[in-house]
Design an enzyme around this catalytic site. Structure first.
Site, PDB file in Angstrom:
ATOM      1  CB  SER A 120      -0.880   0.008   1.258  1.00 45.22           C
ATOM      2  OG  SER A 120      -1.332   1.323   1.490  1.00 45.22           O
TER       3      SER A 120
ATOM      4  CG  MET B 221     -11.115   3.704   2.367  1.00 45.71           C
ATOM      5  SD  MET B 221      -9.531   3.708   3.230  1.00 45.71           S
ATOM      6  CE  MET B 221      -8.426   3.656   1.832  1.00 45.71           C
TER       7      MET B 221
ATOM      8  CG  HIS C 119      -3.882  -1.441  -1.489  1.00 41.92           C
ATOM      9  ND1 HIS C 119      -5.031  -2.158  -1.727  1.00 41.92           N
ATOM     10  CD2 HIS C 119      -4.174  -0.589  -0.470  1.00 41.92           C
ATOM     11  CE1 HIS C 119      -5.976  -1.771  -0.889  1.00 41.92           C
ATOM     12  NE2 HIS C 119      -5.483  -0.807  -0.111  1.00 41.92           N
TER      13      HIS C 119
ATOM     14  CG  MET D 143     -11.293  -2.335   5.516  1.00 47.92           C
ATOM     15  SD  MET D 143      -9.767  -2.033   4.610  1.00 47.92           S
ATOM     16  CE  MET D 143      -8.816  -1.087   5.800  1.00 47.92           C
TER      17      MET D 143
ATOM     18  CG  ASP E 232      -6.005  -2.567   3.422  1.00 46.30           C
ATOM     19  OD1 ASP E 232      -4.922  -2.319   3.976  1.00 46.30           O
ATOM     20  OD2 ASP E 232      -6.632  -1.745   2.715  1.00 46.30           O
TER      21      ASP E 232
ATOM     22  CG  MET F  47      -8.185   7.501   2.645  1.00 47.57           C
ATOM     23  SD  MET F  47      -7.309   7.528   4.208  1.00 47.57           S
ATOM     24  CE  MET F  47      -6.383   5.980   4.065  1.00 47.57           C
TER      25      MET F  47
ATOM     26  CG  ASP G 145      -4.938   2.653   1.009  1.00 46.75           C
ATOM     27  OD1 ASP G 145      -5.927   1.894   0.956  1.00 46.75           O
ATOM     28  OD2 ASP G 145      -3.809   2.291   1.398  1.00 46.75           O
TER      29      ASP G 145
ATOM     30  CG  HIS H  93      -9.206   0.517  -0.092  1.00 49.86           C
ATOM     31  ND1 HIS H  93      -8.551   0.269   1.101  1.00 49.86           N
ATOM     32  CD2 HIS H  93     -10.524   0.614   0.219  1.00 49.86           C
ATOM     33  CE1 HIS H  93      -9.437   0.235   2.079  1.00 49.86           C
ATOM     34  NE2 HIS H  93     -10.630   0.447   1.573  1.00 49.86           N
TER      35      HIS H  93
END
Ligand code: DX5
Ligand code: ZN
Length: 236
Positions: free
Chosen positions: A7, A67, A32, A147, A185, A36, A34, A65
């Protein structure tokens, strides 16, 4: 052996391109990413412009991913950012949170948008979310991500309640013969301790995880190759 997805949340963002290339050279299977939005989680990270900056640096599958709230509005911007200018698209997995889409029908709406852009759809559940709601999606999703920390930050301790969820998903997948990948994760490392003789990486793989996301374990290590090999559970 599980696939290893570093990540980049824990990478040195001042040298992000070099970091992506370094983990790819060190044997990473996926990257990966992330995302957000400051609403779904109380942190802001990567926008589409950064994704577009990464996508041409590697041919590894990119695992985004999301979020974020309003995935129907914002996911297309990330999906477009994943399109390589040379047309040599890597595999792209784009996952939305069950807590956002709220139902199988909501997940399917998001999945259709993701698939229209040539990516593979995934669904993510938080530590506090029961696995039951997403069990029907083993037949539909390309990826289910469990998660094992509260989403928002790297470097948190592993939540053991993720393991029975992985086992339930693995059983559901075996029952219907689906090829949906199971991913975990948060708090994944290859380290053992006297009070924890099995590492979280090994425990997750034994519970059925096909893909292990690891942020701080990889990017805070001195030797990415050795760390990725250790996470995979095999020799370097
Ligand atoms: C947390 C992110 C994770 C994070 C994991 O919201 O989804 O991908 O980077 O970091 P570690 O591996 O350090 O727990
Ligand atoms: Zn993540």
């Amino acid at each position: 052996m599980p696939l290893i997805a570093p990540s980049i949340l824990s990478a040195d963002f001042g040298r992000l391109g070099d970091e992506v290339k370094a983990v790819a050279a060190a044997g990473a299977d996926w990257i990966h990413i992330d995302v957000m939005d400051g609403h779904f989680v109380d942190n802001l990270t990567i926008g589409p412009v950064v994704v577009a900056g990464i996508r041409d640096l590697t041919t590894l599958p990119l695992d985004v991913h999301l979020m974020i709230e309003e995935p129907e509005k914002y996911a297309p911007r990330f999906l477009e950012a994943l399109h390589r200018s040379d047309g040599k698209h890597a595999e792209r997995y784009v996952s939305v949170h069950w807590e956002v889409v709220g139902s199988v029908a909501g997940a399917e709406r998001a999945f259709r948008i993701i698939e229209q852009h040539g990516a593979r759809p995934g669904i993510v559940i938080n530590p506090g979310t029961a696995v039951d709601g997403v069990l029907p999606l083993v037949e539909r999703a390309a990826l289910i991500l469990v998660m094992s920390v509260e989403p928002g930050w790297g470097g948190q301790p592993f939540d053991e309640s993720s393991l029975p969820k992985l086992r339930a998903l693995a059983e559901a997948r075996a029952r219907c013969g689906s090829s949906c990948l199971l991913e975990i994760d948060g708090g994944i490392s290859a380290e053992t301790a006297p009070q924890r003789p099995v590492s979280t990486a090994t425990a997750a793989a034994q519970a059925g995880a096909d893909v292990l996301v690891a942020g701080s374990a990889v990017f805070r290590s001195k030797n990415y190759t050795a760390t990725i090999a250790a996470l995979r559970g095999g020799p370097e």
